[in-house]
Write a protein that holds these residues in place. Sequence first.
Motif, short mmCIF file in Angstrom:
data_model
loop_
_atom_site.label_atom_id
_atom_site.label_comp_id
_atom_site.label_asym_id
_atom_site.label_seq_id
_atom_site.Cartn_x
_atom_site.Cartn_y
_atom_site.Cartn_z
N LYS A 114 0.64 -1.19 -0.08
CA LYS A 114 -0.04 -0.22 -0.02
C LYS A 114 0.86 1.24 0.15
CE LYS A 114 -3.65 2.32 2.49
NZ LYS A 114 -4.23 2.40 3.65
N GLY A 115 0.39 2.15 -0.96
CA GLY A 115 1.39 3.59 -1.05
C GLY A 115 2.55 3.28 -1.72
N LYS A 116 3.10 2.10 -2.02
CA LYS A 116 4.43 2.00 -2.54
C LYS A 116 4.22 1.42 -4.04
CE LYS A 116 7.12 2.84 1.04
NZ LYS A 116 8.03 3.82 0.85
N GLY A 169 -5.89 4.29 -1.12
CA GLY A 169 -4.42 4.51 -0.96
C GLY A 169 -3.58 3.73 -1.17
N ARG A 224 0.07 5.02 -5.21
CA ARG A 224 0.58 6.38 -4.84
C ARG A 224 0.43 7.26 -5.88
NH1 ARG A 224 5.41 7.01 -1.41
NH2 ARG A 224 6.46 8.93 -2.01
N ASP A 280 10.84 9.36 0.60
CA ASP A 280 10.51 8.42 1.78
C ASP A 280 11.69 8.03 2.85
OD1 ASP A 280 7.96 8.74 0.46
OD2 ASP A 280 7.52 6.52 0.46
N THR A 329 1.46 13.70 -0.92
CA THR A 329 0.26 13.93 0.10
C THR A 329 -0.02 15.24 -0.30
OG1 THR A 329 1.80 14.52 1.87
CG2 THR A 329 1.46 12.36 1.83
#
Lengths: 391, 290
Positions: A197-199, A243, A246, B128, B151
Amino acid sequence: MSNATNTTRVARPRVVLAALLAVVAVFAIAACGDGGDSVGGGSDSGTEVAKSGPVEGEITISNWPGYMDTGSRNTVAEFQDKTGVKVDYVEDVNDNAEFFGKLQPQLEEGKSGGRSIFVVTDWMAKQMYDLGYLQEIDHATLPTVFDHLIPSLERPAFDPDRKFSVPWQSGMTGLMVNKKLAPGVKSVNDLFDPQYKGKVTVLSELRDTIPLMLKADGIDPSKASKQQWLDEIEKLGDAVDSGQLRRFTGNDYTQDMTNENVIAAIGWSGDTSLIENPDVEWRMPTQGCILWSDNMVIPKGAPNTPAALEWMNFTYEPKVQADLAAYIQYVTPVTGVKEVFEQQGKTALANNPLIFPSAQFTKNCTTQPDPPGSAEDQQEVTNAFQDVITG
Amino acid sequence: MNGARRRLVPYGLLGPGAIWLVLFFVVPMYYMGQMALRSGSLATGGFTFTWEWSNFSDSLSGHEEQLVRSFLYAGSATLIALAIAYPLAYAIALRAGRWKLLLLFAVVAPFFTTYLIRTIAWKTILADASPAVDVLKFLHLVPEDGRVLATGGAVIAGLTYNFLPFMILPIYASLERMDVRLIEAAKDLYASSTKAFIKVTLPITAPGIVAGVLLTFIPAVGDYVNALLLGGTGQAMVGNVIQSLYLQQRDYPEAAALSFLMMAAILVVVAVYLRLAGTGAFMGEEEEAK
């Protein structure tokens, strides 16, 4: 002080009047122009064939970034030395639709913005041709090209007689994976695994991302219905909401993979050379890849077509192409390059399946399809996809 | 000079500006306006002028969220920029002494690099696994499994960073012009430092604040680069939607209509803002205020 105020008071109505007059004049002038006519919709001038002739002068070539070897002895320099033609090589194609959007008003008027050649993907070449923006090519003027074009690219569905397009490089869309951080990603479906997730990123090219997702779900993208395309787009929308995804990316996913912000992505086969991270590799998805070519086309209004045709012939000489292929690392459309590598003792290149994929390697792959149906159906799919991207 | 010529002088002075405005504002607006009222598609014979007013409602439907988001992001960025810029401008104008020029130069220096490169640089800074993000995690400003890049926070930070000098410079200019003896006078009249600031410094520098807010907010609302590069999914702003409508969906009329609507929305917001802040402050009529 009072004097100054007086002047402004007197002048104000006149200034307003003058401004109004100017606006009216502009509208009047503009209205005499194309006020009521239609904008866009294709050029009506008939077919045009790229003329050959003496090779001289200068040409401008538009291409994608990373599609030309570098250094003072690169392919452009060699061509200039050999022919005396001065080449302005510009890397201003970043996205098919965007390039089209920028150039369309000029193409509509039968102008090419000074370009003699530009390089676009199959479906875009076809759209430009259908709108009447491209010149046709006479195979007699391109002997080297058609002597060396690999058989699998001789009769593509979008241009069965190669009437308007000459492949520059071909490629495969599949998975770009960080093998240390996401060893388990083997199918496009694995991108939707919550542990990543998110990657994860996917490409913002509709014709790459959705057909790969269709394949992963066991659907042949060349036969898929509009509803099946829309279903996959909805699945993508859910992944945005949760989510999981990304970003939607163009070439810039390579930066995210270098930094390990992203550990698995939908990516193009030649891009490993752009990712400075030894753990990242391109993988053939278990359900197969999407095959495409970027093609050289000659727009209507292109200056110096003889030199443009000569450039096409030149890049199809196996030795010249070998230099290009060694740098670009995409699938080369030219025969005899493997032999050149072998003669030069470059066995790693000669055996690289991403430059010379065997029929066995690509057995599950599909040629890049358009969304099905009429222009309106295709538009509906495009809009749905864009709505997810700009969600 | 005779009377007639004297009367012509103002028009002569207006000339270059008027020509510029007509060529680069009125003419494009005209073409955009009539594009917004066309219908059709590129694939089916192009766009014809049909007074297609529905383009305006169509362009808005489904994009309300991005419109709200644009104003939210730009508003936040403007407030943060104001919070950073005012103390900084104050320090430079009134406390920096001989470092004044150097500090001003430091404010403007990033502008020697292009906007795009500066924004891309933030992708590396905020990656990150970058030290910057580690520090933020250590301070518990970012959750342990969270990220900064891709974000909404990253987009707001990018907008703030990119437009900060537009906030600093007008505020600096108004502080620089202020007569510091007024603060001394206020203190002589038993005002506390806080009270002197609120009653004297703030009203005098109001024009700088109003100008700074407008110069930051207006370009920030229309920006699409920060959302494109620093944002992720679900962070698109109106600029990104217009870009997608124009270049990807090739719906030129809707793209033009949405551009107009956004312009109108900004006009309304700015008008309300000037009404509240007072046009006098914006026009630099602080002389009368005194």
